[in-house]
Design a protein around this motif. Sequence first.
Motif, PDB file in Angstrom:
ATOM      1  N   SER A 132       7.832  -3.162  11.673  1.00 38.92           N
ATOM      2  CA  SER A 132       8.317  -4.271  10.838  1.00 38.92           C
ATOM      3  C   SER A 132       8.476  -3.825   9.390  1.00 38.92           C
ATOM      4  N   ALA A 133       7.538  -2.998   8.911  1.00 37.40           N
ATOM      5  CA  ALA A 133       7.644  -2.479   7.549  1.00 37.40           C
ATOM      6  C   ALA A 133       8.868  -1.583   7.404  1.00 37.40           C
ATOM      7  N   ILE A 134       9.187  -0.810   8.436  1.00 38.28           N
ATOM      8  CA  ILE A 134      10.381   0.038   8.401  1.00 38.28           C
ATOM      9  C   ILE A 134      11.635  -0.824   8.346  1.00 38.28           C
ATOM     10  N   ASN A 135      11.657  -1.918   9.117  1.00 39.89           N
ATOM     11  CA  ASN A 135      12.807  -2.825   9.066  1.00 39.89           C
ATOM     12  C   ASN A 135      13.015  -3.387   7.663  1.00 39.89           C
ATOM     13  N   CYS A 136      11.915  -3.714   6.997  1.00 45.78           N
ATOM     14  CA  CYS A 136      12.016  -4.291   5.645  1.00 45.78           C
ATOM     15  C   CYS A 136      12.410  -3.247   4.611  1.00 45.78           C
ATOM     16  N   CYS A 137      11.805  -2.054   4.686  1.00 46.45           N
ATOM     17  CA  CYS A 137      12.035  -1.006   3.683  1.00 46.45           C
ATOM     18  C   CYS A 137      12.241   0.334   4.375  1.00 46.45           C
ATOM     19  N   PRO A 138      13.400   0.548   5.023  1.00 44.66           N
ATOM     20  CA  PRO A 138      13.610   1.809   5.759  1.00 44.66           C
ATOM     21  C   PRO A 138      13.609   3.041   4.864  1.00 44.66           C
ATOM     22  N   ASP A 139      13.948   2.880   3.585  1.00 43.08           N
ATOM     23  CA  ASP A 139      13.987   4.030   2.691  1.00 43.08           C
ATOM     24  C   ASP A 139      12.623   4.361   2.092  1.00 43.08           C
ATOM     25  N   LEU A 140      11.609   3.566   2.409  1.00 46.82           N
ATOM     26  CA  LEU A 140      10.271   3.797   1.856  1.00 46.82           C
ATOM     27  C   LEU A 140       9.547   4.911   2.607  1.00 46.82           C
ATOM     28  N   PHE A 141       9.919   5.104   3.873  1.00 49.27           N
ATOM     29  CA  PHE A 141       9.219   6.074   4.721  1.00 49.27           C
ATOM     30  C   PHE A 141      10.175   7.206   5.107  1.00 49.27           C
ATOM     31  N   TYR A 147      17.548   5.064   8.985  1.00 49.02           N
ATOM     32  CA  TYR A 147      16.125   4.837   9.252  1.00 49.02           C
ATOM     33  C   TYR A 147      15.362   6.156   9.136  1.00 49.02           C
ATOM     34  N   PRO A 148      14.062   6.095   8.909  1.00 43.51           N
ATOM     35  CA  PRO A 148      13.259   7.324   8.912  1.00 43.51           C
ATOM     36  C   PRO A 148      13.182   7.915  10.314  1.00 43.51           C
ATOM     37  N   ALA A 149      12.767   9.158  10.417  1.00 40.74           N
ATOM     38  CA  ALA A 149      12.520   9.764  11.723  1.00 40.74           C
ATOM     39  C   ALA A 149      11.324   9.066  12.368  1.00 40.74           C
ATOM     40  N   CYS A 180       0.837  -1.207   0.000  1.00 38.69           N
ATOM     41  CA  CYS A 180       0.000   0.000   0.000  1.00 38.69           C
ATOM     42  C   CYS A 180       0.871   1.257   0.000  1.00 38.69           C
ATOM     43  N   ALA A 181       1.972   1.216   0.755  1.00 40.29           N
ATOM     44  CA  ALA A 181       2.886   2.366   0.773  1.00 40.29           C
ATOM     45  C   ALA A 181       3.491   2.597  -0.616  1.00 40.29           C
ATOM     46  N   LYS A 182       3.921   1.525  -1.264  1.00 41.93           N
ATOM     47  CA  LYS A 182       4.492   1.651  -2.607  1.00 41.93           C
ATOM     48  C   LYS A 182       3.445   2.128  -3.610  1.00 41.93           C
ATOM     49  N   PHE A 183       2.202   1.681  -3.437  1.00 36.01           N
ATOM     50  CA  PHE A 183       1.120   2.094  -4.332  1.00 36.01           C
ATOM     51  C   PHE A 183       0.919   3.608  -4.261  1.00 36.01           C
ATOM     52  N   LEU A 184       0.924   4.161  -3.054  1.00 34.03           N
ATOM     53  CA  LEU A 184       0.724   5.601  -2.897  1.00 34.03           C
ATOM     54  C   LEU A 184       1.799   6.399  -3.622  1.00 34.03           C
ATOM     55  N   ILE A 185       3.018   5.868  -3.607  1.00 33.28           N
ATOM     56  CA  ILE A 185       4.124   6.574  -4.260  1.00 33.28           C
ATOM     57  C   ILE A 185       4.102   6.362  -5.769  1.00 33.28           C
ATOM     58  N   GLU A 218       1.611   8.314  -7.612  1.00 33.89           N
ATOM     59  CA  GLU A 218       1.817   9.743  -7.386  1.00 33.89           C
ATOM     60  C   GLU A 218       0.695  10.363  -6.565  1.00 33.89           C
ATOM     61  N   ILE A 219       0.174   9.578  -5.635  1.00 31.46           N
ATOM     62  CA  ILE A 219      -0.787  10.121  -4.668  1.00 31.46           C
ATOM     63  C   ILE A 219      -0.037  10.848  -3.568  1.00 31.46           C
ATOM     64  N   VAL A 220       1.160  10.331  -3.232  1.00 27.09           N
ATOM     65  CA  VAL A 220       2.018  10.904  -2.198  1.00 27.09           C
ATOM     66  C   VAL A 220       3.410  11.090  -2.786  1.00 27.09           C
ATOM     67  N   HIS A 221       4.087  12.159  -2.380  1.00 23.31           N
ATOM     68  CA  HIS A 221       5.458  12.410  -2.817  1.00 23.31           C
ATOM     69  C   HIS A 221       6.385  11.311  -2.314  1.00 23.31           C
ATOM     70  N   ARG A 222       7.355  10.946  -3.126  1.00 24.20           N
ATOM     71  CA  ARG A 222       8.245   9.827  -2.825  1.00 24.20           C
ATOM     72  C   ARG A 222       8.985  10.001  -1.503  1.00 24.20           C
ATOM     73  N   ASN A 223       9.337  11.211  -1.147  1.00 20.58           N
ATOM     74  CA  ASN A 223      10.105  11.445   0.081  1.00 20.58           C
ATOM     75  C   ASN A 223       9.261  12.055   1.196  1.00 20.58           C
ATOM     76  N   LYS A 224       7.933  11.914   1.097  1.00 22.23           N
ATOM     77  CA  LYS A 224       7.072  12.549   2.094  1.00 22.23           C
ATOM     78  C   LYS A 224       6.010  11.601   2.650  1.00 22.23           C
ATOM     79  N   LEU A 225       6.335  10.313   2.734  1.00 21.27           N
ATOM     80  CA  LEU A 225       5.372   9.344   3.258  1.00 21.27           C
ATOM     81  C   LEU A 225       5.726   8.994   4.699  1.00 21.27           C
ATOM     82  N   ALA A 226       4.729   9.031   5.575  1.00 22.49           N
ATOM     83  CA  ALA A 226       4.897   8.675   6.981  1.00 22.49           C
ATOM     84  C   ALA A 226       3.958   7.525   7.330  1.00 22.49           C
TER      85      ALA A 226
END
Length: 515
Positions: free
Chosen positions: A378-387, A445-447, A349-354, A357-365
Motif C-alpha cells: 500500500s505504501a508503494i502504491n501511494c509513493c512508488p518513487d520513495l522505494f 514501480y520499485p523492484a 518513517c521511510a521519509k524520515f530515514l531519507i 540522511e540515515i539512508v541514501h535517497r535511492n537506496k531504501l527498500a
Amino acid sequence: MLLEEPGENVHVNIRHTKDFQFVTVNIFSTTYSKVYLINAADPLYGLTLVWECEACAHCIIEHHQGYLYLFTDADRGGQSVDCHYLHRSPLHSSGPRKWENVFIDDEDLIIEDVDFCNSHMVLIIREGGRFRLCSVALPMTSSKGAAYLRELYPNFLPLPESVSQISPGTNYDFYSSIMRFTISSPVMPDAVVDYDLSNGKWEIIQQHNLLQERTRVLYGTASAGMNISVSNTEVNANAEDNHSWNDLSEFYACEQHGVISSDGVTVPLTVVYSHKRKKGGQNPGLLHGHGAYGELLDKRWHSELKSLLDRGWVIAYADVRGGGGRGKRWHEDGRGTKKHNSINDYISCAKFLIEKEIVHRNKLAGWGYSAGGLLVASAINCCPDLFRAAVLKVPFLDPVNTLFSPILPLTPVDYEEFGYPGDKDDFEAMRKFSPYENIQKGVLYPAVLVSSSFNTRFGVWEAAKWVARVRDHTIYNPDHPILLNLTSDMVEENKYLQCKESALEAAFLLKIIDS
C-alpha cells in the motif's frame, strides 16, 4: 455436564492456575467474556463465576495463598483502558465478589505481563518505552489497598540496552525461586536466562554464539579461542556491563527515534547499523513493518541480516499503528476504517530515514510479512518513487475479494482487523487501502520480490494477481523487475527452505541496490 455454550461464536479455553489448585474456564464471545473457577480437588462440584466483562477482553486468573489475581485489559468503571492492569480478590468472601487494584496507576509504568511462583510475583513492565523485568516478594507488604510498585521494593534484573521483547518461559515448577525468560534485542541474539528471585542472580542458559572472538562466558565455560577467566560471581557483580550479556553493541549501534506522522502522532522507529560502515546519507536501508492484530513487530536479532549490516546496510523497524507494544488504543487506531494510519506511519518513517540522511535517497527498500506485505504494498502504491526495492513475503494483497468471498478459513479477528465488506463504510475504506485495487497506471514501480506458498494461509493467487496487474499497469524497466517466487512447501516449518529464501532475498536486495 458442567458447562454448555450453544452459540457458534463462543470460544472456551481451559487452563490451570500455577499452583494447580484450580482450573480456570475462560469463555469469549462476541458479546461477553467470562471466567469460571473449578476446584481441582473436587472437579465435579461445579463452576464458580469469578469474573465477567465485555467482549474481546483478555483475562487471566491466577491463585496465590488465598487470593485470586486478575490480569486483564477490560473496561474499568465503565471507562475504556489502554493497557493491562492487575486486580486481586480474596478467594473466600461473603457477598458479591469485589476486585481491588494491586498497584496505583502510573502512566510512566505499564505492566506488559505477570507471572507467579510461590514466593514472588514477576512483572514485565514498560517504563518510558523501555522494557524492564522485576520481582516483588509475596505476600506483599502492602496488604491494605493499592500501592505504587516502587513502594514494594521491587528487585530489577539488570538488562542490556535496546531490549525489544521479554518472553516468559513455561516455568512449571511453582515452588522454585528460579524463573526462565528469553531476552530479545536488535543487537543481541536471543538469550535464555534463569533468574533466581531469592537473591537476584541470573545466568545465561542458552544463546547463539555468533562471534567466536567476542564470547565471554557462555554455557558456563569460556571460549577456547580466548584466555578469559570470568567467574559467575563476577558476571553477576558486573551485570550492568552490557558485555556480560554477550551482546554485539560494540559492533552494531541501535538507535531509537520518534517520527512525526502525517496527523501529528509520534511513531517509534528503531534503527540498527554497523559502527564501521556508517556513512552519512550514503547507506542503503531496509525498513520493516507489520502493523496488524496488535502484534509486536519482530525486532529480534536475525543472523541473516548480519550479511547486510556488514555491507553497510541500515536495518530499520517502524512500529506503526495497528501493531502492539503501545497499548490497546494504538492497535485500534490502525485497523478497520483507520488502516490508512498504519500506511501513513510507514511512509513517514521511510521519509524520515531519507530526510535525516540515515539512508541514501535511492537506496531504501521495504520488507513486509503477511499483513506487513499489505502495509508495504500500500505504501508503494501511494509513493512508488520513495522505494528502490521491496520484499513481500506471503503477503495479504487482495483483502476486498478475499474477505468478500472467503475461500480461506478466516476468523472474526480478520474481519475486525481489516473490516467487513458487508458494511458500506468498511468496504469503502478497504477499497482505499487495498494493494490490488490501487495500483497506479503509467508509473515506474520499485523492484519487488513477492514470495508465497501453496500451503500458506493467504492464497498464492493474491500474490500472482498483484504481480500480474503491476506488470500490466506500470512502466516496464528491466532494472525494476517484479518477481514472483512460489513454492509448494511450508517454508515456515523448514529451516533449510528458510535459509534458501533468506539468501534469495539478500541476493535480490544487493543486486537491485548495488545496480
